[in-house]
Design a protein around this motif. Structure first.
Motif, PDB file in Angstrom:
ATOM      1  N   SER A  21      27.371 -54.503   1.454  1.00  0.00           N
ATOM      2  CA  SER A  21      26.474 -53.472   0.935  1.00  0.00           C
ATOM      3  C   SER A  21      26.923 -52.101   1.404  1.00  0.00           C
ATOM      4  O   SER A  21      27.456 -51.946   2.494  1.00  0.00           O
ATOM      5  N   SER A  22      26.696 -51.128   0.565  1.00  0.00           N
ATOM      6  CA  SER A  22      27.055 -49.767   0.946  1.00  0.00           C
ATOM      7  C   SER A  22      26.083 -48.794   0.283  1.00  0.00           C
ATOM      8  O   SER A  22      25.759 -48.929  -0.903  1.00  0.00           O
ATOM      9  N   ILE A  23      25.609 -47.822   1.048  1.00  0.00           N
ATOM     10  CA  ILE A  23      24.693 -46.821   0.484  1.00  0.00           C
ATOM     11  C   ILE A  23      25.517 -45.816  -0.315  1.00  0.00           C
ATOM     12  O   ILE A  23      26.481 -45.248   0.201  1.00  0.00           O
ATOM     13  N   VAL A  24      25.166 -45.660  -1.580  1.00  0.00           N
ATOM     14  CA  VAL A  24      25.979 -44.802  -2.454  1.00  0.00           C
ATOM     15  C   VAL A  24      25.258 -43.519  -2.885  1.00  0.00           C
ATOM     16  O   VAL A  24      25.877 -42.599  -3.411  1.00  0.00           O
ATOM     17  N   HIS A  25      23.949 -43.473  -2.656  1.00  0.00           N
ATOM     18  CA  HIS A  25      23.218 -42.280  -3.105  1.00  0.00           C
ATOM     19  C   HIS A  25      21.894 -42.183  -2.339  1.00  0.00           C
ATOM     20  O   HIS A  25      21.242 -43.197  -2.091  1.00  0.00           O
ATOM     21  N   ILE A  26      21.521 -40.961  -1.957  1.00  0.00           N
ATOM     22  CA  ILE A  26      20.233 -40.739  -1.293  1.00  0.00           C
ATOM     23  C   ILE A  26      19.557 -39.557  -1.966  1.00  0.00           C
ATOM     24  O   ILE A  26      20.192 -38.525  -2.207  1.00  0.00           O
ATOM     25  N   GLU A  27      18.278 -39.727  -2.281  1.00  0.00           N
ATOM     26  CA  GLU A  27      17.558 -38.627  -2.925  1.00  0.00           C
ATOM     27  C   GLU A  27      16.140 -38.560  -2.376  1.00  0.00           C
ATOM     28  O   GLU A  27      15.657 -39.492  -1.732  1.00  0.00           O
ATOM     29  N   GLY A  28      15.454 -37.469  -2.659  1.00  0.00           N
ATOM     30  CA  GLY A  28      14.081 -37.314  -2.217  1.00  0.00           C
ATOM     31  C   GLY A  28      13.165 -38.272  -2.962  1.00  0.00           C
ATOM     32  O   GLY A  28      13.399 -38.587  -4.131  1.00  0.00           O
ATOM     33  N   ASP A  29      12.126 -38.743  -2.272  1.00  0.00           N
ATOM     34  CA  ASP A  29      11.177 -39.683  -2.867  1.00  0.00           C
ATOM     35  C   ASP A  29      10.078 -38.893  -3.575  1.00  0.00           C
ATOM     36  O   ASP A  29       9.245 -38.233  -2.936  1.00  0.00           O
ATOM     37  N   ALA A  30      10.058 -38.989  -4.890  1.00  0.00           N
ATOM     38  CA  ALA A  30       9.095 -38.202  -5.675  1.00  0.00           C
ATOM     39  C   ALA A  30       7.652 -38.628  -5.418  1.00  0.00           C
ATOM     40  O   ALA A  30       6.719 -37.864  -5.660  1.00  0.00           O
ATOM     41  N   ASP A  31       7.458 -39.852  -4.913  1.00  0.00           N
ATOM     42  CA  ASP A  31       6.095 -40.329  -4.645  1.00  0.00           C
ATOM     43  C   ASP A  31       5.629 -40.004  -3.226  1.00  0.00           C
ATOM     44  O   ASP A  31       4.510 -40.352  -2.849  1.00  0.00           O
ATOM     45  N   HIS A  32       6.505 -39.402  -2.433  1.00  0.00           N
ATOM     46  CA  HIS A  32       6.129 -39.144  -1.035  1.00  0.00           C
ATOM     47  C   HIS A  32       5.240 -37.905  -0.943  1.00  0.00           C
ATOM     48  O   HIS A  32       5.573 -36.861  -1.510  1.00  0.00           O
ATOM     49  N   PRO A  33       4.095 -38.019  -0.214  1.00  0.00           N
ATOM     50  CA  PRO A  33       3.153 -36.884  -0.185  1.00  0.00           C
ATOM     51  C   PRO A  33       3.698 -35.649   0.525  1.00  0.00           C
ATOM     52  O   PRO A  33       3.215 -34.550   0.296  1.00  0.00           O
ATOM     53  N   VAL A  34       4.685 -35.809   1.409  1.00  0.00           N
ATOM     54  CA  VAL A  34       5.193 -34.658   2.167  1.00  0.00           C
ATOM     55  C   VAL A  34       6.122 -33.787   1.321  1.00  0.00           C
ATOM     56  O   VAL A  34       5.963 -32.570   1.230  1.00  0.00           O
ATOM     57  N   ASN A  35       7.101 -34.388   0.691  1.00  0.00           N
ATOM     58  CA  ASN A  35       8.132 -33.567   0.026  1.00  0.00           C
ATOM     59  C   ASN A  35       8.157 -33.703  -1.495  1.00  0.00           C
ATOM     60  O   ASN A  35       8.828 -32.922  -2.170  1.00  0.00           O
ATOM     61  N   ARG A  36       7.437 -34.674  -2.049  1.00  0.00           N
ATOM     62  CA  ARG A  36       7.359 -34.814  -3.511  1.00  0.00           C
ATOM     63  C   ARG A  36       8.733 -34.794  -4.181  1.00  0.00           C
ATOM     64  O   ARG A  36       8.926 -34.148  -5.215  1.00  0.00           O
ATOM     65  N   GLY A  37       9.688 -35.444  -3.536  1.00  0.00           N
ATOM     66  CA  GLY A  37      11.013 -35.565  -4.164  1.00  0.00           C
ATOM     67  C   GLY A  37      12.010 -34.497  -3.753  1.00  0.00           C
ATOM     68  O   GLY A  37      13.189 -34.619  -4.060  1.00  0.00           O
ATOM     69  N   THR A  38      11.576 -33.472  -3.056  1.00  0.00           N
ATOM     70  CA  THR A  38      12.516 -32.404  -2.683  1.00  0.00           C
ATOM     71  C   THR A  38      13.163 -32.717  -1.337  1.00  0.00           C
ATOM     72  O   THR A  38      12.617 -33.467  -0.540  1.00  0.00           O
ATOM     73  N   LEU A  39      14.332 -32.126  -1.102  1.00  0.00           N
ATOM     74  CA  LEU A  39      14.999 -32.235   0.196  1.00  0.00           C
ATOM     75  C   LEU A  39      15.642 -30.886   0.513  1.00  0.00           C
ATOM     76  O   LEU A  39      16.142 -30.216  -0.392  1.00  0.00           O
ATOM     77  N   CYS A  40      15.645 -30.514   1.783  1.00  0.00           N
ATOM     78  CA  CYS A  40      16.349 -29.289   2.181  1.00  0.00           C
ATOM     79  C   CYS A  40      17.851 -29.614   2.256  1.00  0.00           C
ATOM     80  O   CYS A  40      18.244 -30.765   2.119  1.00  0.00           O
ATOM     81  N   PRO A  41      18.726 -28.622   2.490  1.00  0.00           N
ATOM     82  CA  PRO A  41      20.165 -28.903   2.513  1.00  0.00           C
ATOM     83  C   PRO A  41      20.564 -29.980   3.525  1.00  0.00           C
ATOM     84  O   PRO A  41      21.472 -30.768   3.268  1.00  0.00           O
ATOM     85  N   LYS A  42      19.859 -30.038   4.669  1.00  0.00           N
ATOM     86  CA  LYS A  42      20.207 -31.081   5.650  1.00  0.00           C
ATOM     87  C   LYS A  42      19.889 -32.459   5.073  1.00  0.00           C
ATOM     88  O   LYS A  42      20.685 -33.384   5.154  1.00  0.00           O
ATOM     89  N   GLY A  43      18.691 -32.587   4.504  1.00  0.00           N
ATOM     90  CA  GLY A  43      18.313 -33.875   3.921  1.00  0.00           C
ATOM     91  C   GLY A  43      19.187 -34.237   2.734  1.00  0.00           C
ATOM     92  O   GLY A  43      19.523 -35.399   2.525  1.00  0.00           O
ATOM     93  N   ALA A  44      19.587 -33.222   1.968  1.00  0.00           N
ATOM     94  CA  ALA A  44      20.408 -33.482   0.783  1.00  0.00           C
ATOM     95  C   ALA A  44      21.816 -33.939   1.149  1.00  0.00           C
ATOM     96  O   ALA A  44      22.536 -34.471   0.307  1.00  0.00           O
ATOM     97  N   SER A  45      22.214 -33.732   2.416  1.00  0.00           N
ATOM     98  CA  SER A  45      23.571 -34.150   2.821  1.00  0.00           C
ATOM     99  C   SER A  45      23.539 -35.446   3.632  1.00  0.00           C
ATOM    100  O   SER A  45      24.488 -35.777   4.329  1.00  0.00           O
ATOM    101  N   LEU A  46      22.436 -36.189   3.544  1.00  0.00           N
ATOM    102  CA  LEU A  46      22.290 -37.397   4.364  1.00  0.00           C
ATOM    103  C   LEU A  46      23.378 -38.446   4.117  1.00  0.00           C
ATOM    104  O   LEU A  46      23.727 -39.203   5.004  1.00  0.00           O
ATOM    105  N   LEU A  47      23.900 -38.476   2.907  1.00  0.00           N
ATOM    106  CA  LEU A  47      24.923 -39.488   2.616  1.00  0.00           C
ATOM    107  C   LEU A  47      26.148 -39.294   3.523  1.00  0.00           C
ATOM    108  O   LEU A  47      26.750 -40.258   3.985  1.00  0.00           O
ATOM    109  N   ASP A  48      26.501 -38.043   3.794  1.00  0.00           N
ATOM    110  CA  ASP A  48      27.632 -37.766   4.697  1.00  0.00           C
ATOM    111  C   ASP A  48      27.309 -38.230   6.115  1.00  0.00           C
ATOM    112  O   ASP A  48      28.169 -38.720   6.837  1.00  0.00           O
TER     113      ASP A  48
END
Ligand code: SF4
Length: 195
Positions: free
Chosen positions: A73-100
């Motif tokens: 198994s390998s993680i190929v993509h990470i994105e914000g969770d649109a159903d999450h009450p905190v961020n509603r699918g958005t991520l800041c630049p740090k969160g958006a680079s989690l795959l690295d």
């Protein structure tokens, strides 16, 4: 018919595209109907929390591999969770680079120990790491716990060891961590989110 500058360029672009495709030998309508496969079609989803800061944004991790014996198994993509009450699918630049972060060569996957005076780190098991931490914590607390001040005031404090908590913890584990730290009398308590 009145031809504006914008509509003139649109007509030219679509004409050029259709004629180029036709020259390659494909029927134009078939080519236009072809849809590229969605890159996440065959992935499995897992919900998690961004580990970087105390905002605690929800993420969805997509991985390939069906957990068969020979499939890795390998993680190929990470994105914000649109159903999450905190961020509603958005991520800041740090969160958006989690795959690295996940695939970083310098990422630590297991506990390591460096003996006093040594410049080499040795891999140890999680059991050994927890046992060692527990022994050191107890020894230091037994030696330095202060039940009362010189004036006889009860303080029950322990100042020689601190605790650094993780920002990706759930509400419940954060609550338990706080209870444990304070019940030991420890005052130096901070969170990885502020590092
Ligand atoms: S680092 Fe960014 S994406 Fe991650 S929890 Fe904090 S704000 Fe959210």
């Amino acid at each position: 018919m009145r031809v504006t500058r914008r509509s003139f360029f649109k007509v030219c672009a679509s004409g050029l595209g259709s004629s180029s495709v036709a020259m390659l030998g494909f029927p134009t309508l078939d080519v236009l109907a072809e849809v590229r496969e969605f890159k996440l079609t065959r992935t499995s989803e897992a919900r998690n929390t961004c580990p970087y800061c105390a905002v605690g944004c929800g993420i969805i991790m997509h991985s390939m591999g069906d957990k068969a014996k020979n499939a890795k198994s390998s993680i190929v993509h990470i994105e914000g969770d649109a159903d999450h009450p905190v961020n509603r699918g958005t991520l800041c630049p740090k969160g958006a680079s989690l795959l690295d972060f996940v695939h970083s060569e310098s990422r630590l996957h297991y506990p390591e120990y460096r003996a006093p005076g040594s410049n080499a780190w040795t891999r140890i098991s999680w059991d050994d790491a927890f046992t060692r931490i527990a022994k050191l914590v107890k020894a230091d607390r037994d030696q330095n716990f202060i039940p009362r001040t010189a004036d006889g005031l009860t303080v029950n404090r322990w100042l020689t060891t601190g605790f650094l908590a993780a920002s990706a913890s759930s509400n419940e584990s954060g609550y338990l961590t706080h209870k444990m730290v304070r019940s030991l009398g420890m005052l130096a308590f901070d969170n990885q989110a502020r590092v």
